[in-house]
Design a protein around this motif. Sequence first.
Motif: not given
Length: 249
Positions: A3-21
Amino acid sequence: MTETPSIVLPRTTGPVKPAADCSHSTEQLPPEAQADGVVLTASTDPTRTSLLLQNIGGLSVIIMPDAGFTSRLIAAPSVSPTDPASRAALIAVNNSGGLAGVLDIPVFMPKSQIITVPPQWAVCVLSDSLKEFATARYLQDKPTSAQYFLTKALADQLLLKNSAARTQPTLIRCAKSTVDVIKGKPSLSDVEQYVNVLAPGSPCRNSYQALLHSDRNAADELATAVLSELQATPRLHANSDLLLTTARS
């Protein structure tokens, strides 16, 4: 068959931003209690670019940005009172012109960034840079506390039979009178000052009596009810120094 192992891509996160509220300001900080009668709960978010301040003390505070204007202030309606009397009282205080006499407020400070925060009300402080902690200055102001107590007690009575739109001019008039009496008769006790504001012949009395169809007896009864409520409010204190608070842990 292998069986070909499944490939799970790492979750990407956007750049950290200052709080909006302050919706993510859930990390509790030590409360601010440097001035008599003032206790501000404080909470921030992981970036420390937000600072939610709620007044759980007995007296009103005036909050403004830090001296370097690295932060700005916005309302925090989700954690502030929503009842008509509290809202009408704060509108009256904000429209009374009383802040013009507060010497610790810099003359160049934008009016939108000078926020009166009575007991139970809150404000959100924001930094637009990840390099700066959310920071603000505050002070306890005696006339502002008295204005809120008196107009809130009046609103509790007047809004029972009058609309907010009809009542608001009277509350503003009485907020202005409160400042005049406190500054003009500083030696009187808190209750004596309230009595002077509500007394027959005063601008405040003339305004609320007109709402009662000029009925003197009804005006006397209203004044008695208002004074009874005011006697249960916290004792007023002299203005505090200008103090600093920040989202730093």
